[in-house]
Design an enzyme around this catalytic site. Structure first.
Site, PDB file in Angstrom:
ATOM      1  N   ARG A 255      -5.023   8.060  13.943  1.00  0.00           N
ATOM      2  CA  ARG A 255      -4.326   6.778  14.165  1.00  0.00           C
ATOM      3  C   ARG A 255      -2.982   6.959  14.864  1.00  0.00           C
ATOM      4  O   ARG A 255      -1.934   6.648  14.317  1.00  0.00           O
ATOM      5  CB  ARG A 255      -4.130   6.018  12.844  1.00  0.00           C
ATOM      6  CG  ARG A 255      -5.419   5.651  12.157  1.00  0.00           C
ATOM      7  CD  ARG A 255      -5.173   4.740  10.964  1.00  0.00           C
ATOM      8  NE  ARG A 255      -6.444   4.340  10.329  1.00  0.00           N
ATOM      9  CZ  ARG A 255      -6.538   3.489   9.325  1.00  0.00           C
ATOM     10  NH1 ARG A 255      -5.445   2.936   8.828  1.00  0.00           N
ATOM     11  NH2 ARG A 255      -7.714   3.196   8.816  1.00  0.00           N
TER      12      ARG A 255
ATOM     13  N   ASP B 232       2.243   0.054  10.052  1.00  0.00           N
ATOM     14  CA  ASP B 232       1.131  -0.895  10.119  1.00  0.00           C
ATOM     15  C   ASP B 232       1.608  -2.169  10.798  1.00  0.00           C
ATOM     16  O   ASP B 232       2.614  -2.764  10.388  1.00  0.00           O
ATOM     17  CB  ASP B 232       0.622  -1.246   8.713  1.00  0.00           C
ATOM     18  CG  ASP B 232      -0.379  -0.236   8.177  1.00  0.00           C
ATOM     19  OD1 ASP B 232      -0.443   0.875   8.732  1.00  0.00           O
ATOM     20  OD2 ASP B 232      -1.080  -0.559   7.204  1.00  0.00           O
TER      21      ASP B 232
ATOM     22  N   ASP C 124       0.244   5.763   2.304  1.00  0.00           N
ATOM     23  CA  ASP C 124      -0.761   5.074   3.117  1.00  0.00           C
ATOM     24  C   ASP C 124      -0.543   5.433   4.580  1.00  0.00           C
ATOM     25  O   ASP C 124      -1.019   6.449   5.041  1.00  0.00           O
ATOM     26  CB  ASP C 124      -0.720   3.566   2.882  1.00  0.00           C
ATOM     27  CG  ASP C 124      -1.904   2.876   3.535  1.00  0.00           C
ATOM     28  OD1 ASP C 124      -3.013   3.427   3.472  1.00  0.00           O
ATOM     29  OD2 ASP C 124      -1.728   1.788   4.113  1.00  0.00           O
TER      30      ASP C 124
ATOM     31  N   ASP D 295       0.777  -1.234   0.000  1.00  0.00           N
ATOM     32  CA  ASP D 295       0.000   0.000   0.000  1.00  0.00           C
ATOM     33  C   ASP D 295       0.811   1.288   0.000  1.00  0.00           C
ATOM     34  O   ASP D 295       0.285   2.340  -0.345  1.00  0.00           O
ATOM     35  CB  ASP D 295      -0.939   0.032   1.206  1.00  0.00           C
ATOM     36  CG  ASP D 295      -2.060  -0.987   1.078  1.00  0.00           C
ATOM     37  OD1 ASP D 295      -2.384  -1.361  -0.059  1.00  0.00           O
ATOM     38  OD2 ASP D 295      -2.609  -1.409   2.113  1.00  0.00           O
TER      39      ASP D 295
END
Length: 347
Positions: free
Chosen positions: A230, A178, A174, A150
Site C-alpha cells: 500500500r 488512510d 493499522d 483502527d
C-alpha cells in the site's frame, strides 16, 4: 532541494516567517493561502498533556479543536505527546513542528473529519493504537461521539485541501495514512514512511463510489525500509505518484481495485533482494471485471523491479491548474530530491 523545500528552506529567517510555508505546496492541495492572512492566530503548545473532552489551554488539542478561526500551531520545545483519544483537527489549522522534535505516539493519533484547509508538517507519528468508541472534543469546542478507530497515524474522513509534508510515520497497528469517504485534493509530500505493513490507503472501500472524485498527489516521499504494501493502494480515484523513492517492499508497492487511475512518473523503484519484484498489484473482481489505468512514465527500476502497465489507452493526466502545477524531475535525481524526507533536523 526539491521545489517545495526550495520555496522556504533557504530563508535563514524562516522562524520569523513561518506562514511562508503555506505558499510552498504544489499538487492537488494547491497553495494553502486560506491558512494565512491578517486574521491568523499564532498558538504555541507549551503543555504536552491531553484531555479529550476538556482540553486545557496551551495543549495541542485546545489549539487544534477549540479555536474557531485560522490557527498556526507551533511548539515551545521538544515534546512527547500521548493523546488519550484521536485528535480531531479543525479546518484552517496548521500544525507546524519545525525547529523542535515532536512525537505523537503510543496511543491515539490524528484524524481529519469533515474539515478542510489543513497542513500537518514536521511531526513524528508512530506506535498508534486502536481506540474504543467514546466522547471527544470536535470542531469549535463541541464534544461529539466517536466510533471505533483502527490505529492509523493519520486518518482522513470526508476531508479536502489537505497538505501532509515532512512527517515521519512508522510502526502503527493499522496503517500510516488512510484517505476515506470522499476525501480529495490532497498533497502528500516529503514524508518518510517506514517499518509498516499497510502504508497508505486511498479510498474507503470497494462500495464507496464517492471516492471516484478523489485526487491525490504523492510526491518526494521515501517509502522504506521494511514497508510491506500500500504505497499507495487506490480505490476508485486518481493518484499522481511522482519522484518518490521506494526502498523495497514485500507484497507490492502500488495496488488497487475498483477502476482506479494512476500515473506513476519518474519514481525510483528498488526491488527487494528476494520475494516479489513486481511493483503493482491488482485485485480481480469476480462480478464486474474491474479495469485499471496503471501507467508508468519515465520510472527507473533497479534490482529486477518490474511494473505491469495497462495496455493501450491514454495515460491519464493530472490536469493541474496553475497553482497546483510542478515540474516532475528526471528519476535519476530521486535520491537527492528525497534526501530530506521525513522530519527535518532541528535547525
Amino acid at each position: 532541494m526539491n521545489v517545495i523545500d526550495r520555496c522556504w528552506r533557504p530563508n535563514l529567517e524562516w522562524r520569523k516567517h513561518r506562514s511562508q510555508l503555506a505558499t510552498c505546496s504544489v499538487g492537488y492541495a494547491g497553495k494553502m493561502l486560506n491558512n494565512i492572512g491578517n486574521d491568523l492566530i499564532y498558538y504555541k503548545v507549551t503543555d504536552s498533556s491531553d484531555d479529550p473532552i476538556n482540553p486545557k489551554p496551551n495543549t495541542l488539542r485546545y489549539g487544534a479543536s477549540m479555536i474557531p478561526s485560522k490557527v498556526w500551531i507551533t511548539f515551545e520545545k521538544d515534546m512527547d505527546i500521548k493523546l488519550e483519544k484521536p485528535l480531531l483537527i479543525s479546518s484552517f489549522t496548521t500544525i507546524d513542528g519545525r525547529g523542535v522534535n515532536v512525537h505523537i505516539a503510543n496511543n491515539a493519533c490524528l484524524m481529519i473529519f469533515k474539515a478542510t484547509n489543513i497542513i500537518i508538517h514536521g511531526i513524528r507519528i508512530h506506535h498508534c493504537k486502536p481506540q474504543a468508541p467514546g466522547m471527544v472534543m470536535g470542531h469549535e469546542g463541541k464534544v461529539i461521539p466517536l466510533g471505533h478507530v483502527d490505529g492509523d497515524a493519520i486518518r482522513l474522513v470526508t476531508a479536502s485541501k489537505i497538505w501532509i509534508d515532512h512527517n515521519t510515520l512508522y510502526d502503527c497497528q493499522d496503517g500510516l495514512l488512510d484517505v476515506t469517504r470522499g476525501s480529495t485534493n490532497l498533497t502528500i509530500s516529503n514524508n518518510w514512511f517506514k517499518n509498516q505493513d499497510k502504508v497508505m490507503l486511498l479510498g474507503h472501500d470497494d462500495g464507496y463510489v464517492r471516492d471516484q472524485n478523489m485526487k491525490v498527489t504523492v510526491l518526494y516521499n521515501h517509502f522504506g525500509p521494511n514497508c510491506n504494501q500500500r504505497m499507495p493502494r487506490i480505490r476508485h480515484g486518481y493518484a499522481h505518484v511522482a519522484n518518490n523513492l521506494y526502498q523495497g517492499w514485500l507484497q507490492y508497492a502500488i495496488g488497487g481495485s475498483m477502476d482506479p487511475s494512476l500515473k506513476s512518473e519518474s519514481n525510483l523503484f528498488i526491488a527487494p533482494t528476494s520475494r516479489n519484484k513486481e511493483v503493482t498489484w491488482r485485485r480481480n473482481s469476480s462480478n464486474n471485471g474491474d479495469t485499471w489505468e496503471f501507467h508508468s512514465v519515465r520510472d527507473i527500476f533497479e534490482n529486477g523491479a518490474s511494473f505491469t502497465t495497462t495496455k493501450g489507452g491514454r495515460v491519464p493526466k493530472p490536469n493541474y491548474n496553475n497553482e497546483q502545477r510542478f515540474k516532475v524531475v528526471d528519476a535519476k535525481f530521486v535520491k537527492s530530491l528525497t534526501r530530506s524526507s521525513g522530519v527535518l533536523p532541528t535547525m
